[in-house]
Design an enzyme around this catalytic site. Sequence first.
Site, PDB file in Angstrom:
ATOM      1  N   ASP A 165      23.669  29.859  91.269  1.00 47.52           N
ATOM      2  CA  ASP A 165      23.379  28.817  90.285  1.00 47.52           C
ATOM      3  C   ASP A 165      22.670  27.679  91.027  1.00 47.52           C
ATOM      4  OD1 ASP A 165      23.192  27.314  88.001  1.00 47.52           O
ATOM      5  OD2 ASP A 165      25.224  27.718  87.327  1.00 47.52           O
TER       6      ASP A 165
HETATM    7  C1  NOJ Z   1      22.893  25.375  85.904  1.00 50.76           C
HETATM    8  C2  NOJ Z   1      23.585  26.186  84.853  1.00 50.76           C
HETATM    9  O1  NOJ Z   1      24.939  26.352  85.191  1.00 50.76           O
HETATM   10  C3  NOJ Z   1      22.963  27.556  84.613  1.00 50.76           C
HETATM   11  O2  NOJ Z   1      23.561  28.107  83.482  1.00 50.76           O
HETATM   12  C4  NOJ Z   1      21.485  27.460  84.476  1.00 50.76           C
HETATM   13  O3  NOJ Z   1      20.941  28.727  84.234  1.00 50.76           O
HETATM   14  C5  NOJ Z   1      20.912  26.852  85.736  1.00 50.76           C
HETATM   15  N1  NOJ Z   1      21.462  25.530  85.947  1.00 50.76           N
HETATM   16  C6  NOJ Z   1      19.397  26.758  85.706  1.00 50.76           C
HETATM   17  O4  NOJ Z   1      18.988  25.793  84.844  1.00 50.76           O
END
Ligand code: NOJ
Length: 700
Positions: A253
Amino acid sequence: MSNKEQFIANLIKSMTLKEKIGQMIQYGRVNEDTVRIIKEGMVGSFLNCKGASYINSLQKIAVEETRLGIPLLFGDDVIHGFRTIFPIPLAESCSWDLELMRESARIAAIEANSEGINWIFAPMVDVTRDPRWGRIAEGAGEDHYLGKLVAKARVKGFQTIKEDGKPISASCPKHFIGYGAAIGGRDYNSCDISENYLRSYYLPPFKEAYAAGALTTMCSFNDLFSVPLSVNKKLLRNLLRDELKFKGIIVSDWQSIRETINHKVAENKKEAAYKALIATCDIDMHSGIYRDCLEELINENPELEKLIDEGVERILSVKYDLGLFDNPYVDENKASHVILSGSHRDHARKMASKSIVLLENKDNLLPLSDKKQKIALIGPFAGDKENHLGCWSWKGNKDDIIAIDEALRNNLKYTEIYIEQGCDFVNNDNNGINQAVKLAAECDIIILALGEPRSYSGEAHNRVNLNLPGLQEQLIAEIVKLHKPTIALISSGRPLILTDIKDKMDAILWTWHLGVEAGNAIYEVLFGINNPSGKLTVSLPKHVGQIPIYYNHKATGRPYAQKYVDCDDNPLYPFGYGLSYTNYTYENLKLKQDEINIDEELSFSIDVTNNGNITGEEVIQVYFNDHFGSTTTAVKQLCGFKKVEIKPHETVTVEFTIDTKEFGLYNENNQFVIEPGTFTLYVGTNSNDCLEAEFKIINK
Ligand code: NOJ
């Protein structure tokens, strides 16, 4: 070796270490240096890039101006529609209509791809039992059985095969794993679930998503078993790779590899890189750790290069499966034809209408009819557009939204609509309430368009008060003094507490954040163009203090004991609940055989009668309870359902066949077993109201 394997093996052989590491680096922001980085092969994918021509221009550099011409992946968070915004995923799940959900995902992928996106960071398949957590909006609710079917539908939709035999985009079920169990509903928090709970409740939607062919997956921010997922060898390497045989890309993430330093499990960037690599996290999303440390790490430990090769192989394999080596560019003329097209809007309208849940309808106030009458439409959602977009809809545009007042005015001939906001979500100025009461006093019917704004749910938007924010409860208190027929529409990204409101309203529709066609869908349900058929996929609590509250809790040693001195332990509305403008009778639950062998299926039928004068769709739900097992099991667990259209006064006999695997459990050694014994089967209209029958599983 297949052609693909040969192609990838040759490519890897010709890559320098730098180029291989480049494939494992993802940037979330593009800057002046981007062109140089692409040219040097120091990046393999991006997120947050916008526009077909821009993305094509970046792709062109990768394909035509680098030594090896490896195409880039472009990822994005297309959570519930790209520009045609659909209901939030939690709302969609209340339709229990897997085909419609699959279609939403397909359309989202088509629109996103027309703008250059070939990798979609969805579906979110985290099971959650905590509505304080803002990301409950993104998932399919509290149940893992429904969750796994929805996960499959969405993966199939995002990865719909195009005419050239390639998927439109790569899906990315997320967040592996346990993220939905964030302690206290606080986003990013640790979670503490046993291996038994992990396997029983949190893992099934992921397994199903992988079985459906998901090409990638994202690991979560949280720690589980006291190790953050991006560096969790036990969960990524041992469980996801070795046991579940997941061969796709694992992407971290956002900055989560670097954040392992904040978690205090990596002392520095190099240790974070080492641990993530060992765990088999293939792509570093925007933390710079792989960029800064992998080369040095491999120079110091050359034996680790084989892990890099394995990761690069997985990344190239996804690029190959998407057809990017042959066809890296998108058609720049496509977006104007597909984005917000008529058929996409039609689907948005249908999906939104099917996502609405009817909770109360005293004296059949609904559906309304269009006649000479005055309706007062009051509340923060009365004329609002933007908040129907819900969380995570950043390509959505509020000007695309059909507001509730607009839809009512456009569609009604005889009814006069008067609108007052009454109050908003934040201000404490009650002048608006007086105005609203004045208006309501002059009207025949009052519709209260209430809820929470979209900024109250989604990532990092948790709440402790699950009430209607601002002065909305005061607004209700004043309006009900008029004793006029009053309907509440509740638009939100999560369950809210309606305990004090429930009995004051004549009708309540849960309208979630419904997307671009919100107003039209609400009009259609209010006026009976569509008979509501949505059913809750989360329990609605009576009180915040009951959270977590969910239908499939375990049997305890003292089931008769009241759990709180100041509240019972039932939800206000149970999982699976939702009314219709007609009503149904369930009769004749007939088991084909009441004893089945461990490797057989359970077959049964039920008669469901539509007692009313209009056609309805009913979600017939099947639950079971295992009387005794070697480990504790849920008091009731969903194991099947069918959504069936039933004509007025018609009786349909609905047949079910359920695999005995659904009745299994994880034993003390966390092995999946189907244990012989006696079970109760429940079939009904929600998790509380069911007919019952007993059956036995034997082991001949
Ligand atoms: C953080 C989020 O937890 C995730 O769901 C997302 O895909 C990513 N950022 C990218 O934006």
